[in-house]
Design a protein around this motif. Sequence first.
Motif, mmCIF file in Angstrom:
data_model
loop_
_atom_site.group_PDB
_atom_site.id
_atom_site.type_symbol
_atom_site.label_atom_id
_atom_site.label_comp_id
_atom_site.label_asym_id
_atom_site.label_seq_id
_atom_site.Cartn_x
_atom_site.Cartn_y
_atom_site.Cartn_z
ATOM 1 N N UNK A 188 52.159 -9.441 -16.257
ATOM 2 C CA UNK A 188 52.270 -8.471 -15.187
ATOM 3 C C UNK A 188 51.863 -7.066 -15.582
ATOM 4 N N UNK A 189 51.703 -6.816 -16.883
ATOM 5 C CA UNK A 189 51.330 -5.487 -17.365
ATOM 6 C C UNK A 189 49.876 -5.411 -17.839
ATOM 7 N N UNK A 190 49.119 -6.464 -17.613
ATOM 8 C CA UNK A 190 47.749 -6.513 -18.122
ATOM 9 C C UNK A 190 46.889 -5.363 -17.596
ATOM 10 N N UNK A 191 46.941 -5.098 -16.304
ATOM 11 C CA UNK A 191 46.115 -4.036 -15.725
ATOM 12 C C UNK A 191 46.539 -2.661 -16.231
ATOM 13 N N UNK A 192 47.837 -2.418 -16.294
ATOM 14 C CA UNK A 192 48.332 -1.133 -16.835
ATOM 15 C C UNK A 192 47.913 -0.962 -18.288
ATOM 16 N N UNK A 193 47.946 -2.051 -19.057
ATOM 17 C CA UNK A 193 47.538 -2.004 -20.467
ATOM 18 C C UNK A 193 46.066 -1.606 -20.575
ATOM 19 N N UNK A 194 45.219 -2.228 -19.770
ATOM 20 C CA UNK A 194 43.791 -1.902 -19.796
ATOM 21 C C UNK A 194 43.567 -0.441 -19.406
ATOM 22 N N UNK A 195 44.283 0.043 -18.402
ATOM 23 C CA UNK A 195 44.162 1.447 -18.002
ATOM 24 C C UNK A 195 44.581 2.376 -19.141
ATOM 25 N N UNK A 196 45.659 2.040 -19.801
ATOM 26 C CA UNK A 196 46.175 2.856 -20.904
ATOM 27 C C UNK A 196 45.134 2.958 -22.026
ATOM 28 N N UNK A 197 44.432 1.881 -22.263
ATOM 29 C CA UNK A 197 43.465 1.875 -23.356
ATOM 30 C C UNK A 197 42.119 2.507 -23.010
ATOM 31 N N UNK A 198 41.804 2.680 -21.735
ATOM 32 C CA UNK A 198 40.497 3.216 -21.356
ATOM 33 C C UNK A 198 40.204 4.567 -22.003
ATOM 34 N N UNK A 199 41.136 5.506 -21.932
ATOM 35 C CA UNK A 199 40.925 6.828 -22.522
ATOM 36 C C UNK A 199 40.855 6.743 -24.036
ATOM 37 N N UNK A 200 41.722 5.928 -24.620
ATOM 38 C CA UNK A 200 41.719 5.763 -26.080
ATOM 39 C C UNK A 200 40.381 5.200 -26.540
ATOM 40 N N UNK A 201 39.863 4.220 -25.830
ATOM 41 C CA UNK A 201 38.580 3.605 -26.194
ATOM 42 C C UNK A 201 37.462 4.633 -26.116
ATOM 43 N N UNK A 202 37.397 5.379 -25.027
ATOM 44 C CA UNK A 202 36.337 6.387 -24.867
ATOM 45 C C UNK A 202 36.412 7.443 -25.962
ATOM 46 N N UNK A 203 37.609 7.912 -26.256
ATOM 47 C CA UNK A 203 37.778 8.941 -27.289
ATOM 48 C C UNK A 203 37.428 8.384 -28.660
ATOM 49 N N UNK A 204 37.867 7.170 -28.948
ATOM 50 C CA UNK A 204 37.598 6.554 -30.246
ATOM 51 C C UNK A 204 36.106 6.350 -30.463
ATOM 52 N N UNK A 205 35.410 5.911 -29.425
ATOM 53 C CA UNK A 205 33.973 5.673 -29.561
ATOM 54 C C UNK A 205 33.205 6.942 -29.924
ATOM 55 N N UNK A 206 33.754 8.102 -29.608
ATOM 56 C CA UNK A 206 33.084 9.355 -29.945
ATOM 57 C C UNK A 206 33.432 9.855 -31.347
ATOM 58 N N UNK A 207 34.345 9.174 -32.032
ATOM 59 C CA UNK A 207 34.726 9.577 -33.391
ATOM 60 C C UNK A 207 33.567 9.350 -34.359
ATOM 61 N N UNK A 208 33.460 10.251 -35.309
ATOM 62 C CA UNK A 208 32.485 10.114 -36.383
ATOM 63 C C UNK A 208 32.808 8.851 -37.182
ATOM 64 N N UNK A 209 31.829 7.981 -37.354
ATOM 65 C CA UNK A 209 32.021 6.782 -38.164
ATOM 66 C C UNK A 209 32.401 5.536 -37.388
ATOM 67 N N UNK A 210 32.623 5.668 -36.077
ATOM 68 C CA UNK A 210 32.920 4.498 -35.250
ATOM 69 C C UNK A 210 31.600 3.859 -34.835
ATOM 70 N N UNK A 211 31.407 2.615 -35.213
ATOM 71 C CA UNK A 211 30.202 1.875 -34.831
ATOM 72 C C UNK A 211 30.408 1.223 -33.468
ATOM 73 N N UNK A 212 31.534 0.569 -33.278
ATOM 74 C CA UNK A 212 31.914 0.032 -31.972
ATOM 75 C C UNK A 212 33.424 -0.112 -31.917
ATOM 76 N N UNK A 213 33.930 -0.097 -30.694
ATOM 77 C CA UNK A 213 35.373 -0.212 -30.443
ATOM 78 C C UNK A 213 35.499 -0.872 -29.074
ATOM 79 N N UNK A 214 35.684 -2.185 -29.068
ATOM 80 C CA UNK A 214 35.583 -2.964 -27.838
ATOM 81 C C UNK A 214 36.857 -3.762 -27.578
ATOM 82 N N UNK A 215 37.314 -3.712 -26.331
ATOM 83 C CA UNK A 215 38.481 -4.477 -25.914
ATOM 84 C C UNK A 215 38.022 -5.742 -25.214
ATOM 85 N N UNK A 216 38.592 -6.864 -25.610
ATOM 86 C CA UNK A 216 38.286 -8.167 -25.010
ATOM 87 C C UNK A 216 39.574 -8.752 -24.422
ATOM 88 N N UNK A 217 39.418 -9.539 -23.351
ATOM 89 C CA UNK A 217 40.531 -10.239 -22.731
ATOM 90 C C UNK A 217 40.220 -11.729 -22.743
#
Length: 102
Positions: A17-46
Amino acid sequence: MSNHQVTVTARMKVKQGLEDRFKQELQTVIATTRSENGCINYDLHQSVDNPSLFMLHENWISKDILEQHLEMPYIKALSEKAAEFLVEPPEVLLWQQVVHNG
């Protein structure tokens, strides 16, 4: 290993029941992480078979850079929220590529 590329897999089982909220929570973290120096990829899979099962697949230019990422305030904040979303602690594994393409 600190100067070699490192791959991370993090398997997470989210409360039903929390799957959608979890994905929303991670969206900003994923975008910010991908812009970090040294990050090649950072991908969430379901999971196709179990929508409560997620996996982060990450590649970093080095273990040292990964360790810097883990100290970022938004990663620490996400870790503090883990109990709100997760059934159990995430299973995190570090990998090093041993056979290269080409």
